[in-house]
Structures are given as structure tokens and as C-alpha cells.
Design an enzyme around this catalytic site. Sequence first.
Site, short mmCIF file in Angstrom:
data_model
loop_
_atom_site.label_atom_id
_atom_site.label_comp_id
_atom_site.label_asym_id
_atom_site.label_seq_id
_atom_site.Cartn_x
_atom_site.Cartn_y
_atom_site.Cartn_z
N HIS A 157 -1.79 7.17 7.31
CA HIS A 157 -1.01 7.90 7.07
C HIS A 157 -1.53 9.61 6.69
O HIS A 157 -0.92 10.72 6.34
CB HIS A 157 0.10 7.19 6.15
N HIS A 177 -4.00 1.51 8.03
CA HIS A 177 -2.43 2.36 8.06
C HIS A 177 -2.42 3.05 7.07
O HIS A 177 -1.68 3.87 7.72
CB HIS A 177 -1.46 0.88 7.85
N GLU A 178 -3.32 3.12 6.20
CA GLU A 178 -2.67 3.72 5.00
C GLU A 178 -3.55 5.30 5.21
O GLU A 178 -3.51 6.31 5.22
CB GLU A 178 -3.90 3.17 3.56
N GLN A 206 2.81 9.73 2.28
CA GLN A 206 4.31 9.51 1.93
C GLN A 206 5.04 9.88 0.83
O GLN A 206 6.49 9.76 0.96
CB GLN A 206 4.49 7.54 1.62
N GLY A 230 0.89 -1.26 0.01
CA GLY A 230 -0.17 0.31 0.01
C GLY A 230 0.83 1.50 -0.25
O GLY A 230 1.90 0.82 -0.06
N CYS A 232 6.44 -0.08 7.22
CA CYS A 232 6.27 0.82 6.62
C CYS A 232 6.92 0.68 5.90
O CYS A 232 8.51 0.57 6.43
CB CYS A 232 5.81 2.40 7.82
N LEU A 233 6.81 2.04 4.34
CA LEU A 233 7.74 1.59 3.26
C LEU A 233 8.38 3.19 4.10
O LEU A 233 9.59 3.98 3.46
CB LEU A 233 7.45 2.45 1.92
O1 GNR Z 1 4.20 -2.65 1.97
C1 GNR Z 1 3.55 -2.58 3.38
N1 GNR Z 1 3.11 -3.49 4.33
C2 GNR Z 1 2.63 -3.68 5.22
C3 GNR Z 1 2.75 -4.73 5.44
C4 GNR Z 1 1.63 -4.61 7.25
C5 GNR Z 1 0.80 -3.73 7.58
C6 GNR Z 1 0.94 -2.74 7.07
C7 GNR Z 1 1.82 -2.65 5.64
S1 GNR Z 1 1.62 -1.17 4.68
C8 GNR Z 1 2.86 -1.26 3.86
C9 GNR Z 1 3.20 -0.12 2.72
C10 GNR Z 1 3.39 1.30 3.43
O2 GNR Z 1 4.11 1.64 4.03
N2 GNR Z 1 2.05 1.99 3.03
O3 GNR Z 1 1.63 3.42 3.85
NI NI Z 2 2.84 2.61 6.08
#
Ligand code: GNR
Ligand code: NI
Length: 171
Positions: free
Chosen positions: A138, A134-135, A51, A46, A92-93
Site C-alpha cells: 500500500h 500487504h501494508e 488507505q 492492518g 483489503c479494506l
Molecule cells: O483486514 C485485513 N485482512 C487481511 C487478510 C489477509 C491478508 C491481508 C489482510 S490486510 C486487511 C486490512 C487492509 O486492507 N490492510 O491494508
Molecule cells: Ni489493504
Amino acid sequence: MALLPVLCYPDPRLHKVAKPVAQVDERIQKIVADMAETMYEAPGVGLAATQVDIHECIVVIDVSDDQNELMVFINPEIIWASPEKKSWREGCLSAPDYYDEVERPSEIRVKALDIKGKEFELDADGLLAVCLQHELDHLQGKVFVEYLSILKRSRISQKMKKRAKELESQR
Ligand code: GNR
Ligand code: NI
């Protein structure tokens, strides 16, 4: 299409709150295409516009095994969350190479606009539910490490700053 640089925690720009998209036009579709390319190249499941330093409510997700099922969420809202919670090991990236457990509602219902600007609703569980939450965090300026203890967070900040310096010296 273009790859976009991903901001890294503790960059203060990760805490900006995204504005709703007024109209899903070509400009937005171009951002979506660039975000998808950036997510696939990372690779990640995601990516939220925040980001990549774009502070508009845009999310791309692909939780499929073959990374060939792109989902686009514009102005997403959680309209229902289950009382049951589940803990997942998240990454998270914007905090590379760090993973930790976060507890969230296990199922949610989301309302959003698609790439054509058409409204839809979606029920999500499993990784999709985790990723959507999670997104959406953000877009509100929240990174998952903010659910962790202050001690863990400061360690992560240090680790990320060290990593950024090392990457800087390699160039
Ligand atoms: O790539 C991603 N993997 C992930 C794994 C478990 C819970 C959430 C994520 S999101 C993350 C990519 C990202 O940072 N999205 O904001
Ligand atoms: Ni993230």
C-alpha cells in the site's frame, strides 16, 4: 481520536507512493491513534496510511485474537524475505467483500521505527508476514488486486464502483 474515511479501489490516490517520516512527533502519533481507531472499527488486521489518504510511511497492524496488541511500523523496510513462498486468501479494506489468493514470501524480517521513533527489527511469519507485505505494498501505491489477472481486476473495479453508487444512493 477520529475515524478516517478509507479510500476504495480503483481510487487513483491508492497509487500514490508514501514519503518517509522525517521525525516521529506528536503529529505522527495523532495519525497513528486515528489509524488504529479506524482499523479496529472496520474491523481489519492492518491499515496503511495510504488507505486514509495520508501519503507517509505509517502502518498499524493487530493480528491478535483479542485485537489488543497494536503494532506500529514507521518507515518500514523488508530487509530479508524467505525464498519459500506461501499462498494466503487476502482481503483489503480498500476492496471490501473481495477475497483472493496471493503468493508471497512466507517469512520476512522487517526494520522500522516504533511510536517513539526508536528503530527495531522483527521476524514475521504467518498472517503477520502476509499483512506486513500487504501494508508495505500500500505504501508503494500497490493494492493486492494488482497481483491478480487483468480480467479479475476489471471485475473488481466494476463491483467496487457499483457498491460505491449503491452506498451513495442510500445517503
Ligand atoms: O483486514 C485485513 N485482512 C487481511 C487478510 C489477509 C491478508 C491481508 C489482510 S490486510 C486487511 C486490512 C487492509 O486492507 N490492510 O491494508
Ligand atoms: Ni489493504
